[in-house]
Design a protein around this motif. Structure first.
Motif, PDB file in Angstrom:
ATOM      1  N   GLU A   1      16.377  69.024  -4.639  1.00 55.53           N
ATOM      2  CA  GLU A   1      16.117  68.746  -6.303  1.00 55.53           C
ATOM      3  C   GLU A   1      15.615  68.601  -6.813  1.00 55.53           C
ATOM      4  O   GLU A   1      16.326  69.727  -8.566  1.00 55.53           O
ATOM      5  CB  GLU A   1      16.153  66.877  -6.815  1.00 55.53           C
TER       6      GLU A   1
ATOM      7  N   ALA B   1      16.263  71.421 -10.409  1.00 53.80           N
ATOM      8  CA  ALA B   1      15.632  70.734 -11.956  1.00 53.80           C
ATOM      9  C   ALA B   1      15.394  72.592 -12.245  1.00 53.80           C
ATOM     10  O   ALA B   1      14.814  72.535 -13.035  1.00 53.80           O
ATOM     11  CB  ALA B   1      14.376  69.751 -11.327  1.00 53.80           C
TER      12      ALA B   1
ATOM     13  N   THR C   1      16.882  72.947 -15.515  1.00 52.66           N
ATOM     14  CA  THR C   1      16.475  72.984 -17.208  1.00 52.66           C
ATOM     15  C   THR C   1      16.700  73.922 -17.717  1.00 52.66           C
ATOM     16  O   THR C   1      16.586  73.810 -19.079  1.00 52.66           O
ATOM     17  CB  THR C   1      15.438  72.026 -16.691  1.00 52.66           C
TER      18      THR C   1
END
Length: 327
Positions: A191, A195, A199
């Protein structure tokens, strides 16, 4: 242009890849003319991505043949660029000491030497930061050194990442190092890794190299979930993952945004990112004709494209398999 797809070829493993100016300057520096490297970096200016890549390649040479950096420092004591090359050279030696095997196949002696040299690299990185206050790349060298003991430096890593991005919000090497540090096989989780990749990819302008980072996250995920030690033996399971519609969709999204501002350049990270896209398409079985066009300007340039080693034991073997697929 497509000649190499019609006959066997030998991959070019020079780390400089298509940057012929970098090759020439590095070779002259190693031969004794350190001013060639100085002039090259001055000409690079504040193109942070290109400067970082050139520093990284010169740093590899500095690690294995430091005498030309010694001569540079003797002629220009306290030169800021020398401090970066010192840190980069130590980072290269630390990586060589550890090797590329998984933790279970890395000896205690290798780990000990990795930690010892990484501590020296961290010290050199601090000096590089002090002497190069506007350059984001010395912060990346500090981040690299923290890979030796990331559990104790998690907060320090985020501080260093923030400092690098304050100087260049979409600095490829900084975000790349963050994806690596936060992947599950190092000090994070799937995770956190996704990210760290998604992002900046979403926020960056079209054409930015960081929009391709989700591809690396998928490579890392497949490596971890479907066989690190087996590599080629687990290739079928890894390819099945890449056949998922959501994975194919994200690969296509990254490629489209990366190329939306025009054909990306070959120097800096252009060759590596073309390899990433070609590999992702191969694993997903998607867009063979488009992949042929992606690889055409790459020629035989391979350099070090670590992602191929996630699926084959040798990077060159992966490059050859993908090249054969697009013929």
């Amino acid at each position: 242009m497509f000649e190499r797809f019609r006959k066997p070829f030998t991959p070019d493993t020079d780390y400089a890849q298509a940057d012929l100016q970098l090759r020439a300057a590095r070779d002259r520096a190693v031969a004794g003319d350190w001013t060639a490297a100085l002039h090259l970096l001055h000409a690079t200016g504040r193109d942070w991505e290109l400067r970082s890549r050139r520093l990284a390649v010169l740093g590899i040479a500095a690690g294995h043949a430091p005498y030309w950096v010694d001569a540079w420092e003797a002629a220009m004591p306290g030169d800021p660029t020398v401090a970066i090359l010192r840190a980069e050279g130590l980072t290269e030696l630390a990586g060589q000491a550890r090797g590329g095997a998984s933790a279970r196949h890395t000896t205690a002696e290798q780990f000990a030497e990795f930690h010892r040299i990484s501590a020296l690299a961290a010290q050199a990185g601090r000096r590089a930061v002090e002497l190069n206050p506007e350059d984001p790349y010395p912060w990346v060298t500090r981040m690299d050194a923290m890979l030796a003991n990331g559990h104790q430096h998690h907060d320090d890593f985020r501080v260093a990442l923030g400092e690098a991005l304050a100087r260049d919000p979409y600095h490829f090497e900084a975000h790349l190092t963050a994806v690596t540090f936060l992947c599950q096989k190092w000090y994070g989780s799937h995770e956190e890794m996704f990210a760290a990749a998604r992002t900046p990819a979403a926020a960056a302008p079209a054409g930015s190299s960081v929009v391709m980072l989700p591809l690396l996250a998928h490579f890392e995920y497949a490596l971890r979930e479907f066989g690190f030690d087996s590599r080629a033996e687990s290739l079928g399971a890894k390819m099945e993952y890449f056949h998922r519609p959501d994975v194919i969709q994200e690969i296509a999204w990254c490629a489209a945004k990366w190329r939306a501002a025009g054909e990306p350049r070959l120097i800096a990270r252009g060759v590596t990112l073309r390899h990433w896209l070609a590999l992702a398409n191969y694993l997903s079985g998607h867009d063979r004709a488009g992949t042929r066009a992606v690889l055409a300007p790459v020629g035989s340039y391979l350099g070090s494209t670590v992602a191929y080693g996630y699926f084959w034991m040798q990077q060159a073997e992966g490059f050859q398999a993908v090249s054969k697929w697009v013929r």
